[in-house]
Design an enzyme around this catalytic site. Structure first.
Site, short mmCIF file in Angstrom:
data_model
loop_
_atom_site.label_atom_id
_atom_site.label_comp_id
_atom_site.label_asym_id
_atom_site.label_seq_id
_atom_site.Cartn_x
_atom_site.Cartn_y
_atom_site.Cartn_z
N GLU A 41 52.23 46.93 60.16
CA GLU A 41 52.48 48.01 59.19
C GLU A 41 53.43 48.99 59.87
O GLU A 41 53.05 49.67 60.82
CB GLU A 41 51.16 48.69 58.82
CG GLU A 41 51.30 49.91 57.95
CD GLU A 41 50.03 50.73 57.91
OE1 GLU A 41 48.92 50.14 57.89
OE2 GLU A 41 50.13 51.98 57.92
N ARG A 45 57.11 57.20 59.31
CA ARG A 45 57.10 58.47 60.02
C ARG A 45 58.41 58.71 60.75
O ARG A 45 58.66 59.81 61.24
CB ARG A 45 55.94 58.50 61.03
CG ARG A 45 54.59 58.35 60.37
CD ARG A 45 53.49 58.55 61.36
NE ARG A 45 52.24 57.94 60.91
CZ ARG A 45 51.17 57.80 61.65
NH1 ARG A 45 51.18 58.23 62.90
NH2 ARG A 45 50.09 57.23 61.19
N LYS A 128 42.47 51.60 51.38
CA LYS A 128 42.42 52.01 52.78
C LYS A 128 41.41 53.14 52.88
O LYS A 128 41.27 53.93 51.93
CB LYS A 128 43.82 52.47 53.18
CG LYS A 128 43.96 53.11 54.52
CD LYS A 128 45.42 53.43 54.75
CE LYS A 128 45.60 54.50 55.78
NZ LYS A 128 47.01 54.82 55.93
O1 LIG Z 1 49.83 57.24 57.45
C1 LIG Z 1 49.50 56.07 57.17
O2 LIG Z 1 49.79 55.47 56.11
C2 LIG Z 1 48.69 55.33 58.14
O3 LIG Z 1 48.79 54.13 58.18
C3 LIG Z 1 47.80 56.09 59.10
C4 LIG Z 1 47.44 55.21 60.28
O4 LIG Z 1 46.77 54.06 59.83
C5 LIG Z 1 46.54 55.96 61.23
O5 LIG Z 1 47.14 57.19 61.60
C6 LIG Z 1 46.27 55.10 62.47
O6 LIG Z 1 45.35 55.84 63.22
P1 LIG Z 1 45.11 55.47 64.77
O7 LIG Z 1 44.87 53.97 64.86
O8 LIG Z 1 43.88 56.27 65.15
O9 LIG Z 1 46.36 55.87 65.51
#
Ligand SMILES: O=C(O)C(=O)C[C@H](O)[C@H](O)COP(=O)(O)O
Length: 213
Positions: A41, A45, A128
């Site tokens: 994915e 960002r 999600k």
């Molecule tokens: O913004 C989105 O659409 C995302 O996909 C968010 C991410 O899945 C998470 O920020 C991952 O979180 P961590 O694995 O704790 O780094």
């Protein structure tokens, strides 16, 4: 779309990628494939996302989605670049409807019963669960799964090898997303063997946790 869900459920892990330089896309994709996890994915960002998605999707050996998608215009950029699914932090009707118009899976973020009901009204069967770690984690998903039978979840946000089993043991959890497998520092340093090692470890753990048929 259901084919993508099947592939995500088979993988059970979705590496959440932040790429600052699209030139790193092919090396990272190769590291994921070598680690036994041909899924990614790529988050919107950074400005590198569309080109990174294109380079990874063009390989033909990895299932690519777009993350952090906030607008219909970003849905179009992602799908035009080859993304097969679209992930968002929250639930946007406009984003989900654009995904359906473009024929790709939408995975919006939800953490309340109200958001989940809104997702159901948009015809979704998988959502999600984000940010999972600060929104009640596995116990919260179990509670929602008891009420919203037939709905599947993809928890992300705070998932790690330490709590992976808590999430994957929940029948309603199709897969989990996480950045732990693809640390930005390793990718930026082109430490792709180290990424492959992290991915292989995650795949082995997820396989160990896979329910016996
Ligand atoms: O913004 C989105 O659409 C995302 O996909 C968010 C991410 O899945 C998470 O920020 C991952 O979180 P961590 O694995 O704790 O780094």
């Amino acid at each position: 779309m259901s084919d993508v869900l099947t592939q995500l459920a088979q993988a059970r892990l979705v590496p959440v990628v932040v790429l600052d330089d699209a030139a790193d896309a092919d090396g990272l994709a190769g590291a994921l494939v070598d680690g036994g996890l041909p899924v990614a994915e790529v988050t919107f960002r950074t400005a590198a996302a569309p080109e990174a998605i294109r380079r990874m999707a063009d390989r033909g050996d990895i299932l690519i989605g777009a993350g952090t998608v906030l607008t219909p215009a970003q849905v179009d950029k992602a799908v035009d670049a080859g993304a097969r699914y679209v992930v968002s932090p929250g639930l946007s009707r406009a984003v989900v409807e654009r995904c359906h118009e473009r024929g790709v899976l939408a995975l919006p973020g939800t953490v309340t019963a109200t958001e989940i009901q809104a997702a159901l009204e948009l015809g979704l069967s998988t959502v999600k669960f984000f940010p999972a770690g600060t929104s009640g984690g596995a116990p919260a998903i179990k509670g929602f799964a008891a009420v919203f039978g037939g709905l599947s979840f993809v928890p992300t946000g705070g998932v790690s090898p330490a709590n992976l089993q808590d999430y994957l043991d929940i029948p309603a959890v199709k897969a989990v997303g996480g950045s732990w497998m693809v640390p930005q520092k390793l990718v930026a340093a082109h430490e792709f063997q180290a990424v492959t090692d992290l991915v292989s470890e995650a795949v082995a753990l997820a396989e160990k946790l896979r329910p016996s048929v």
